[in-house]
Design a protein around this motif. Sequence first.
Motif, PDB file in Angstrom:
ATOM      1  N   GLY A   1       0.775  -1.225   0.000  1.00 43.00           N
ATOM      2  CA  GLY A   1       0.000   0.000   0.000  1.00 43.00           C
ATOM      3  C   GLY A   1       0.805   1.273   0.000  1.00 43.00           C
ATOM      4  O   GLY A   1       0.249   2.360   0.175  1.00 43.00           O
ATOM      5  N   MET A   2       2.123   1.169  -0.178  1.00 43.11           N
ATOM      6  CA  MET A   2       2.964   2.364  -0.256  1.00 43.11           C
ATOM      7  C   MET A   2       3.870   2.224  -1.485  1.00 43.11           C
ATOM      8  O   MET A   2       4.013   1.146  -2.047  1.00 43.11           O
ATOM      9  CB  MET A   2       3.824   2.516   0.985  1.00 43.11           C
ATOM     10  CG  MET A   2       4.756   1.324   1.241  1.00 43.11           C
ATOM     11  SD  MET A   2       6.136   1.676   2.348  1.00 43.11           S
ATOM     12  CE  MET A   2       7.151   2.715   1.331  1.00 43.11           C
TER      13      MET A   2
ATOM     14  N   SER B   1      -0.275   7.794   5.218  1.00 42.76           N
ATOM     15  CA  SER B   1      -0.606   7.173   6.506  1.00 42.76           C
ATOM     16  C   SER B   1      -0.131   5.722   6.545  1.00 42.76           C
ATOM     17  O   SER B   1       0.321   5.239   7.594  1.00 42.76           O
ATOM     18  CB  SER B   1      -2.111   7.240   6.758  1.00 42.76           C
ATOM     19  OG  SER B   1      -2.824   6.560   5.733  1.00 42.76           O
ATOM     20  N   VAL B   2      -0.230   5.023   5.406  1.00 40.88           N
ATOM     21  CA  VAL B   2       0.259   3.642   5.343  1.00 40.88           C
ATOM     22  C   VAL B   2       1.753   3.606   5.589  1.00 40.88           C
ATOM     23  O   VAL B   2       2.264   2.754   6.326  1.00 40.88           O
ATOM     24  CB  VAL B   2      -0.075   3.009   3.971  1.00 40.88           C
ATOM     25  CG1 VAL B   2       0.576   1.630   3.843  1.00 40.88           C
ATOM     26  CG2 VAL B   2      -1.581   2.900   3.782  1.00 40.88           C
TER      27      VAL B   2
ATOM     28  N   GLN C   1       3.561   5.806   7.220  1.00 43.99           N
ATOM     29  CA  GLN C   1       3.863   6.141   8.610  1.00 43.99           C
ATOM     30  C   GLN C   1       3.708   4.921   9.507  1.00 43.99           C
ATOM     31  O   GLN C   1       4.544   4.666  10.386  1.00 43.99           O
ATOM     32  CB  GLN C   1       2.954   7.275   9.075  1.00 43.99           C
ATOM     33  CG  GLN C   1       3.274   8.623   8.446  1.00 43.99           C
ATOM     34  CD  GLN C   1       2.270   9.698   8.822  1.00 43.99           C
ATOM     35  OE1 GLN C   1       1.211   9.404   9.408  1.00 43.99           O
ATOM     36  NE2 GLN C   1       2.569  10.946   8.502  1.00 43.99           N
ATOM     37  N   ALA C   2       2.661   4.149   9.272  1.00 45.52           N
ATOM     38  CA  ALA C   2       2.448   2.946  10.083  1.00 45.52           C
ATOM     39  C   ALA C   2       3.535   1.916   9.808  1.00 45.52           C
ATOM     40  O   ALA C   2       4.035   1.258  10.735  1.00 45.52           O
ATOM     41  CB  ALA C   2       1.067   2.364   9.791  1.00 45.52           C
ATOM     42  N   ALA C   3       3.911   1.791   8.532  1.00 45.70           N
ATOM     43  CA  ALA C   3       4.958   0.839   8.173  1.00 45.70           C
ATOM     44  C   ALA C   3       6.305   1.276   8.729  1.00 45.70           C
ATOM     45  O   ALA C   3       7.104   0.448   9.204  1.00 45.70           O
ATOM     46  CB  ALA C   3       5.040   0.703   6.647  1.00 45.70           C
ATOM     47  N   MET C   4       6.573   2.582   8.719  1.00 40.24           N
ATOM     48  CA  MET C   4       7.840   3.082   9.230  1.00 40.24           C
ATOM     49  C   MET C   4       7.941   2.855  10.742  1.00 40.24           C
ATOM     50  O   MET C   4       9.036   2.573  11.265  1.00 40.24           O
ATOM     51  CB  MET C   4       7.978   4.572   8.915  1.00 40.24           C
ATOM     52  CG  MET C   4       9.280   5.185   9.417  1.00 40.24           C
ATOM     53  SD  MET C   4      10.756   4.385   8.709  1.00 40.24           S
ATOM     54  CE  MET C   4      10.733   5.064   7.045  1.00 40.24           C
ATOM     55  N   ALA C   5       6.800   2.927  11.419  1.00 37.18           N
ATOM     56  CA  ALA C   5       6.803   2.676  12.859  1.00 37.18           C
ATOM     57  C   ALA C   5       7.230   1.241  13.150  1.00 37.18           C
ATOM     58  O   ALA C   5       7.956   0.979  14.119  1.00 37.18           O
ATOM     59  CB  ALA C   5       5.419   2.953  13.440  1.00 37.18           C
TER      60      ALA C   5
END
Length: 416
Positions: free
Chosen positions: A293-294, A318-319, A321-325
């Motif tokens: 999704g990115m 937003s996808v 950011q969640a993946a980077m976390a």
Amino acid sequence: MAQLGGSVRLVVGHDAGRYSRTMPIAIKTLGPLHIEDLEPHRFEDLIRQLLYDFRDWSEIEATGRSGGDDGFDIRAWERWGDPDRAGDADAGAEVDAAEQVPDGRGRQWLVQCKRERAIAPAKIERYLADLPDTTEDGIYGLLFVAACDFSKATRDRFIAIARAKGFAEARLWGRAEIEDQLFQPKNDHLLFAYCGFSLQVRRRSAKTNVRAILATKRAVRKLKGGGSHILLRDATDTRYPVMDHDTGDKRADRGRWKLFGMREVRHDGLELCVQRFLAFIDDDAVHWDYAEGMNDARAHDDPWQTEREREDEERERSVRQAAMAVWDTLKPENKAWLEVTRVVPYDRIVAIDEEGDEYARWPHVYFVSADGEPFSPYEYDDLSVAAMYDGRHCNPRDETRVEVFARAGKRPGHRR
């Protein structure tokens, strides 16, 4: 032009730590020469011109062109007396030269040309029965030529009948013998004149093509150090720089140019990154995952970005950011990138503008291809550890994928 952003998923292969999807390669070859389609007199002309190198002739006559040829399509006289030719008779014993040369011009040969698609043993027997008498007409040799292939039975029947009729030499040329001669470099002019193509010209064209590819490769290599993006443009699209109005059509149908990130200068062309994902490689270098999704391969400063692409970029933010976390919690040796790349072959690149213009400051790479497709029909997946000191790679196979990042229902290659 969906090709500028599309993809093909094909057979999986392996290339020094990189994993490619490709298709079978077709082998090009020449088809048979359609000499049977030549007009009858043109077929005789071809054989007469091939005949010049067959023996040392004192004279060759095109008797078949005028009609009433008494069985001769071509009549020729061979200079005789060369001891190296003694015993070179396929169809009979050596014959006294004086008996074969009543007028002093040399040994007389009869050449018969038949532009037929098939000649069986019975048919060649009928043809030989109609030939002039060797003793009465002083004929030394026979050359029978046809635009077809001869079976062993036909060749054996020809030799037996020629011997019985008293020919000192008898030769049989079929399609194979004619093609063998036409493909010799010395006869390339005849191949072009009668069949419409030249092997010598093809060789020169191949040489020119290789030189052009090498020059393009050198020019592309200069770009590698000049920036991270290029504008890939269809040289035949005159709409640049104004795209068609956005009526819901695909981006490529509105204007065939797009920004891509450069990756490598390969043996087969310029490699461009079309997708880039945060990824994970396990300690065993077998199990893996990526953030669906990115796409970090997007050119965020693309001046032709469509409204749909801006919306996609907003959703991906937003996808990512969640993946980077998740990615930040991984050990350095497990942090990886999955990059999907396509290759623009050098022979499709027709020009390079290193400076760009007022609309796109990046280098412009112009391509032309018959189907409007800039890329080769394969792509590469490179899944490797992000750390500079770690060169580990992993094969991104479905059966070894684990769940580290959230699923978004997308797979690499299944993209717009």
